[in-house]
Design a protein around this motif. Structure first.
Motif, PDB file in Angstrom:
ATOM      1  N   GLU A 140      -1.310   5.274   3.521  1.00 46.52           N
ATOM      2  CA  GLU A 140      -2.337   4.371   4.040  1.00 46.52           C
ATOM      3  C   GLU A 140      -1.900   3.714   5.344  1.00 46.52           C
ATOM      4  OE1 GLU A 140      -4.360   1.767   1.298  1.00 46.52           O
ATOM      5  OE2 GLU A 140      -3.605   2.965  -0.381  1.00 46.52           O
ATOM      6  N   LYS A 192       0.069   8.508   9.244  1.00 53.01           N
ATOM      7  CA  LYS A 192      -0.567   9.814   9.094  1.00 53.01           C
ATOM      8  C   LYS A 192      -0.123  10.706  10.243  1.00 53.01           C
ATOM      9  CE  LYS A 192      -5.016  12.108   8.981  1.00 53.01           C
ATOM     10  NZ  LYS A 192      -6.446  11.996   9.200  1.00 53.01           N
ATOM     11  N   VAL A 215       0.853  -1.190   0.000  1.00 52.55           N
ATOM     12  CA  VAL A 215       0.000   0.000   0.000  1.00 52.55           C
ATOM     13  C   VAL A 215       0.889   1.241   0.000  1.00 52.55           C
ATOM     14  CG1 VAL A 215      -1.923  -1.104   1.210  1.00 52.55           C
ATOM     15  CG2 VAL A 215      -0.176   0.098   2.525  1.00 52.55           C
TER      16      VAL A 215
END
Length: 69
Positions: free
Chosen positions: A59, A62, A55
């Motif tokens: 993803e 953050k 990914v």
């Protein structure tokens, strides 16, 4: 603070912490520390973790602002 979805991504793939550790070449204890926000991985390690899950890095990780909006 850098938040992560490692535990969720592992669960979706039915991986243990040891499985992820083997994929990226770190210890299971390091995976535990990252999941519990006791350790922030290096940029290289963060990309390796994202690659293991196949990914985008965004993803997995953050950045969350400490400021209230």
């Amino acid at each position: 603070m850098i938040k992560n979805r490692i535990k969720v991504l592992r669960a979706e793939r039915d991986w243990t912490q040891a499985d992820l550790a083997d994929y990226v070449g770190i210890s299971r204890q390091a995976v535990i520390s990252i999941e519990k926000y006791k350790y922030t991985p290096s940029l290289d390690l963060a990309f390796s973790i994202a690659k293991a899950f196949d990914v985008d890095i965004n993803e997995v990780f953050k950045q969350e602002d400490d400021m209230n909006e």
